[in-house]
Write a protein that holds these residues in place. Sequence first.
Motif, mmCIF file in Angstrom:
data_model
loop_
_atom_site.group_PDB
_atom_site.id
_atom_site.type_symbol
_atom_site.label_atom_id
_atom_site.label_comp_id
_atom_site.label_asym_id
_atom_site.label_seq_id
_atom_site.Cartn_x
_atom_site.Cartn_y
_atom_site.Cartn_z
ATOM 1 N N UNK A 87 -60.742 23.487 -30.818
ATOM 2 C CA UNK A 87 -60.534 25.818 -31.295
ATOM 3 C C UNK A 87 -59.998 25.738 -30.311
ATOM 4 N N UNK A 88 -59.315 25.209 -29.469
ATOM 5 C CA UNK A 88 -58.531 25.856 -28.367
ATOM 6 C C UNK A 88 -59.431 26.034 -27.225
ATOM 7 N N UNK A 89 -58.184 25.397 -26.262
ATOM 8 C CA UNK A 89 -58.198 25.932 -24.593
ATOM 9 C C UNK A 89 -59.159 26.846 -23.985
ATOM 10 N N UNK A 90 -58.440 27.744 -24.886
ATOM 11 C CA UNK A 90 -58.440 29.201 -24.163
ATOM 12 C C UNK A 90 -59.567 30.300 -24.827
ATOM 13 N N UNK A 91 -60.120 30.428 -23.954
ATOM 14 C CA UNK A 91 -61.208 31.615 -24.849
ATOM 15 C C UNK A 91 -61.201 33.049 -23.511
ATOM 16 N N UNK A 92 -61.875 33.818 -24.170
ATOM 17 C CA UNK A 92 -61.657 35.317 -24.043
ATOM 18 C C UNK A 92 -63.280 35.417 -23.701
ATOM 19 N N UNK A 93 -63.460 36.573 -22.647
ATOM 20 C CA UNK A 93 -64.396 36.356 -22.135
ATOM 21 C C UNK A 93 -64.198 37.903 -21.160
ATOM 22 N N UNK A 94 -65.378 38.630 -21.471
ATOM 23 C CA UNK A 94 -65.465 39.655 -21.287
ATOM 24 C C UNK A 94 -66.660 39.953 -20.158
ATOM 25 N N UNK A 95 -66.311 40.341 -18.721
ATOM 26 C CA UNK A 95 -67.321 39.702 -17.922
ATOM 27 C C UNK A 95 -67.178 41.187 -17.094
ATOM 28 N N UNK A 96 -68.325 41.836 -16.262
ATOM 29 C CA UNK A 96 -68.803 43.084 -15.355
ATOM 30 C C UNK A 96 -67.970 43.345 -14.363
#
Length: 233
Positions: free
Chosen positions: A83-92
């Motif tokens: 599904x792609x090498x780039x992932x989006x994360x929400x970090x605190x």
Amino acid sequence: MALPKLNAPTHTLVLPSTGEEIKYRPFLVKEQKILLMAQQGGDEKEIADAMVTIINNCTGLDANNLPMFDVEYIFIKIRGKSVGDIIELNLICPDDEVTQVPIKLDLNDVDIQISEDHKNEIQLTDEIKLVMKYPVMKETIQNTTGTDEVDGTFKMLHTCISEIHNGDEIFHRVDMKIEEVKEFVESLNTLQFNSLLAFFQTMPKLRHFVEVTNPKTGVTSEILLEGMQSFLE
């Protein structure tokens, strides 16, 4: 007339634990559904079981008998090609422990890291030495699911002692009774026990550091992402 069948491409990777080259394919919609359902449930064992199923299907290996860091590495490679090498994360942000910052992470930058002081042979005394083995996936699940942290730690210790050397005499795990192993571990002093724990604390892990800047405070912090859960969207 039969519908056409789609052929998935194959890729190769090198197992971190052995250096062996293996082939794998991206996961298909039926396998992605398994993962999404497990993530939706939020149960760690279900997510682990989903990872095992996907790896088994996409490589032909038995993921249950691979070290945990191999499983994490294979999965992240499969996920990248699926599904792609780039992932989006929400970090605190660590400075206020409240503000969330979205980041994009390239999975190609994530790798297995191993501490320089890691070793699988532990010298307890001049005569007594332990040889440790890495816990495989099924052992990790069995020893850590439905148990508290202390009990889980001791179960892992009992599982991962492969050999006990006493001078020229070698005791193999297959020949030891679990009661004997428990008694041996409980006979260690604090320093010896800590050296045993260090094996787990320093063994190979899927780890990656990222920098985040808090938009409210302007403070830039470094965050350690560790373990498969950190890289799941």
